[in-house]
Design an enzyme around this catalytic site. Structure first.
Site, PDB file in Angstrom:
ATOM      1  N   PRO A   1       0.748  -1.030   0.216  1.00 50.51           N
ATOM      2  CA  PRO A   1      -0.155  -0.143  -0.098  1.00 50.51           C
ATOM      3  C   PRO A   1       0.862   1.368  -0.043  1.00 50.51           C
ATOM      4  O   PRO A   1       1.879   1.320   0.545  1.00 50.51           O
ATOM      5  CB  PRO A   1      -0.693   0.019   1.387  1.00 50.51           C
ATOM      6  CG  PRO A   1      -0.352  -1.160   2.191  1.00 50.51           C
ATOM      7  CD  PRO A   1       0.419  -1.996   1.159  1.00 50.51           C
ATOM      8  N   ASN A   2       0.282   2.265  -0.660  1.00 56.42           N
ATOM      9  CA  ASN A   2       0.857   3.408  -0.920  1.00 56.42           C
ATOM     10  C   ASN A   2       2.207   3.553  -1.659  1.00 56.42           C
ATOM     11  O   ASN A   2       2.726   5.063  -2.101  1.00 56.42           O
ATOM     12  CB  ASN A   2       0.849   4.242   0.561  1.00 56.42           C
ATOM     13  CG  ASN A   2      -0.224   4.325   1.481  1.00 56.42           C
ATOM     14  OD1 ASN A   2      -1.184   4.620   0.929  1.00 56.42           O
ATOM     15  ND2 ASN A   2      -0.447   3.819   2.720  1.00 56.42           N
TER      16      ASN A   2
ATOM     17  N   ARG B   1       5.054  10.911  -2.524  1.00 52.36           N
ATOM     18  CA  ARG B   1       4.574  10.710  -1.098  1.00 52.36           C
ATOM     19  C   ARG B   1       5.749  10.825  -0.300  1.00 52.36           C
ATOM     20  O   ARG B   1       6.991  10.305  -0.295  1.00 52.36           O
ATOM     21  CB  ARG B   1       4.474   9.101  -0.953  1.00 52.36           C
ATOM     22  CG  ARG B   1       4.174   8.804   0.394  1.00 52.36           C
ATOM     23  CD  ARG B   1       4.242   7.164   0.470  1.00 52.36           C
ATOM     24  NE  ARG B   1       3.678   6.622   1.692  1.00 52.36           N
ATOM     25  CZ  ARG B   1       4.087   5.467   2.346  1.00 52.36           C
ATOM     26  NH1 ARG B   1       4.763   4.492   1.563  1.00 52.36           N
ATOM     27  NH2 ARG B   1       3.749   5.030   3.519  1.00 52.36           N
TER      28      ARG B   1
ATOM     29  N   TYR C   1      10.907   8.938   1.693  1.00 58.18           N
ATOM     30  CA  TYR C   1      11.058   7.818   0.396  1.00 58.18           C
ATOM     31  C   TYR C   1      11.739   8.326  -0.772  1.00 58.18           C
ATOM     32  O   TYR C   1      11.799   7.583  -1.444  1.00 58.18           O
ATOM     33  CB  TYR C   1       9.728   7.410   0.367  1.00 58.18           C
ATOM     34  CG  TYR C   1       8.745   6.797   1.591  1.00 58.18           C
ATOM     35  CD1 TYR C   1       9.478   5.697   2.041  1.00 58.18           C
ATOM     36  CD2 TYR C   1       7.890   7.355   1.820  1.00 58.18           C
ATOM     37  CE1 TYR C   1       8.759   5.029   3.435  1.00 58.18           C
ATOM     38  CE2 TYR C   1       7.190   6.928   3.322  1.00 58.18           C
ATOM     39  CZ  TYR C   1       7.523   5.503   3.640  1.00 58.18           C
ATOM     40  OH  TYR C   1       6.921   5.208   4.777  1.00 58.18           O
TER      41      TYR C   1
ATOM     42  N   ASN D   1       8.024  -5.519  -0.610  1.00 54.05           N
ATOM     43  CA  ASN D   1       7.842  -4.435   0.299  1.00 54.05           C
ATOM     44  C   ASN D   1       6.278  -4.193   0.623  1.00 54.05           C
ATOM     45  O   ASN D   1       5.504  -3.847   0.043  1.00 54.05           O
ATOM     46  CB  ASN D   1       8.087  -2.902  -0.258  1.00 54.05           C
ATOM     47  CG  ASN D   1       8.158  -1.819   0.543  1.00 54.05           C
ATOM     48  OD1 ASN D   1       7.697  -1.862   1.715  1.00 54.05           O
ATOM     49  ND2 ASN D   1       8.735  -0.720   0.224  1.00 54.05           N
TER      50      ASN D   1
ATOM     51  N   ALA E   1       2.856  -0.502   5.256  1.00 54.18           N
ATOM     52  CA  ALA E   1       2.506  -0.732   6.478  1.00 54.18           C
ATOM     53  C   ALA E   1       2.098  -2.098   7.200  1.00 54.18           C
ATOM     54  O   ALA E   1       2.040  -2.432   8.281  1.00 54.18           O
ATOM     55  CB  ALA E   1       1.557   0.378   6.753  1.00 54.18           C
TER      56      ALA E   1
ATOM     57  N   GLU F   1      12.446  -9.446   2.232  1.00 54.37           N
ATOM     58  CA  GLU F   1      11.715  -8.194   2.782  1.00 54.37           C
ATOM     59  C   GLU F   1      12.525  -7.043   2.551  1.00 54.37           C
ATOM     60  O   GLU F   1      13.696  -6.923   2.826  1.00 54.37           O
ATOM     61  CB  GLU F   1      11.376  -8.222   4.283  1.00 54.37           C
ATOM     62  CG  GLU F   1      10.732  -7.131   4.786  1.00 54.37           C
ATOM     63  CD  GLU F   1      10.488  -7.304   6.301  1.00 54.37           C
ATOM     64  OE1 GLU F   1      10.882  -8.351   7.090  1.00 54.37           O
ATOM     65  OE2 GLU F   1      10.281  -6.316   7.000  1.00 54.37           O
TER      66      GLU F   1
ATOM     67  N   HIS G   1      12.664  -2.334   2.583  1.00 56.45           N
ATOM     68  CA  HIS G   1      12.013  -1.337   2.813  1.00 56.45           C
ATOM     69  C   HIS G   1      12.839  -0.064   2.440  1.00 56.45           C
ATOM     70  O   HIS G   1      14.138  -0.262   2.656  1.00 56.45           O
ATOM     71  CB  HIS G   1      11.813  -1.269   4.629  1.00 56.45           C
ATOM     72  CG  HIS G   1      10.830  -2.351   4.939  1.00 56.45           C
ATOM     73  ND1 HIS G   1       9.730  -2.067   4.968  1.00 56.45           N
ATOM     74  CD2 HIS G   1      11.321  -3.240   5.692  1.00 56.45           C
ATOM     75  CE1 HIS G   1       8.978  -3.207   5.345  1.00 56.45           C
ATOM     76  NE2 HIS G   1       9.953  -3.974   5.728  1.00 56.45           N
TER      77      HIS G   1
ATOM     78  N   ARG H   1      12.577   4.831  12.960  1.00 57.46           N
ATOM     79  CA  ARG H   1      11.382   5.610  12.904  1.00 57.46           C
ATOM     80  C   ARG H   1      10.375   5.554  13.934  1.00 57.46           C
ATOM     81  O   ARG H   1      10.917   5.441  15.029  1.00 57.46           O
ATOM     82  CB  ARG H   1      10.789   5.269  11.623  1.00 57.46           C
ATOM     83  CG  ARG H   1      11.633   5.547  10.130  1.00 57.46           C
ATOM     84  CD  ARG H   1      11.091   5.356   8.880  1.00 57.46           C
ATOM     85  NE  ARG H   1       9.869   6.128   8.661  1.00 57.46           N
ATOM     86  CZ  ARG H   1       8.925   6.135   7.740  1.00 57.46           C
ATOM     87  NH1 ARG H   1       9.047   4.952   7.153  1.00 57.46           N
ATOM     88  NH2 ARG H   1       7.948   6.716   7.822  1.00 57.46           N
TER      89      ARG H   1
HETATM   90  C1  DQA Z   1       8.119   1.223   4.082  1.00 54.75           C
HETATM   91  C2  DQA Z   1       8.192   1.448   5.702  1.00 54.75           C
HETATM   92  C3  DQA Z   1       6.563   1.193   6.159  1.00 54.75           C
HETATM   93  O1  DQA Z   1       6.620   1.561   7.647  1.00 54.75           O
HETATM   94  C4  DQA Z   1       5.717   2.373   5.742  1.00 54.75           C
HETATM   95  O2  DQA Z   1       4.307   1.899   6.044  1.00 54.75           O
HETATM   96  C5  DQA Z   1       5.925   2.033   4.171  1.00 54.75           C
HETATM   97  C6  DQA Z   1       6.966   1.983   3.302  1.00 54.75           C
HETATM   98  C7  DQA Z   1       9.431   1.446   3.433  1.00 54.75           C
HETATM   99  O3  DQA Z   1       9.593   1.180   2.337  1.00 54.75           O
HETATM  100  O4  DQA Z   1      10.295   2.164   4.066  1.00 54.75           O
HETATM  101  O5  DQA Z   1       4.589   2.286   3.583  1.00 54.75           O
HETATM  102  O6  DQA Z   1       7.792  -0.442   3.821  1.00 54.75           O
END
Ligand code: DQA
Length: 150
Positions: free
Chosen positions: A10-11, A18, A23, A74, A77, A98, A100, A107
């Site tokens: 998501p996102n 964003r 990011y 990735n 959240a 995994e 990020h 954070r």
């Molecule tokens: C994320 C870190 C997560 O905490 C966050 O909710 C994201 C992006 C990252 O790529 O740093 O959506 O996965």
């Protein structure tokens, strides 16, 4: 030729606009192009998938077990609370790395915990878009090491 699937949760479709301070400024599309180009160096066939929906990510992981050799994930959240995604990863035999962009350990407190980490091959966190490229490297070197041990 190995087939790898990159799953963005998501996102992440909003990368570039964003929270660029966290990011980065690179667009979602340009990051994907870099991942595909990097994967080509290893002769990997690379597919990209993004979804804002937990069930769709789970469906894609299920499908991946038959169609792909490895996954870069990735989970956004969902990383921090989706036991359903964790169970889907545990259910499939192919390696899931995994990823990020940000360092989730540096954070908010709620981001420190990854419920998917124990069932993933490993975690790469904090290197911006390069986290994805390093995850592709991790799959490559993992397969290289197992081929050498055969
Ligand atoms: C994320 C870190 C997560 O905490 C966050 O909710 C994201 C992006 C990252 O790529 O740093 O959506 O996965």
């Amino acid at each position: 030729m190995k087939k790898i699937l990159v799953i963005h949760g998501p996102n992440l479709n909003l990368l570039g606009e964003r929270e660029p301070g966290v990011y980065g400024n690179d667009s979602f599309e340009s990051i994907n192009n870099e991942i595909i180009e990097h994967a080509q160096k290893y002769d990997f066939d690379c597919e990209i998938f993004q979804s804002n929906h937990e069930g769709e990510i789970i469906d894609r992981l299920h499908m991946a077990r038959k169609e792909f050799d490895g996954v870069v994930l990735n989970a956004g959240a969902y990383t921090h609370y989706s036991y359903a995604i964790r169970d889907a990863i545990a259910a499939i035999k192919i390696p899931v790395v995994e990823v990020h962009l940000s360092n989730i350990h540096a954070r908010d407190e709620f981001r420190e915990k990854s419920v998917i980490a124990p069932v993933c091959k490993g975690q790469i966190s904090g290197f911006g878009k390069f986290s994805y490229l390093m995850a592709v490297d991790a799959l490559y070197y993992g397969w290289k090491a197992s081929a050498e041990n055969e």
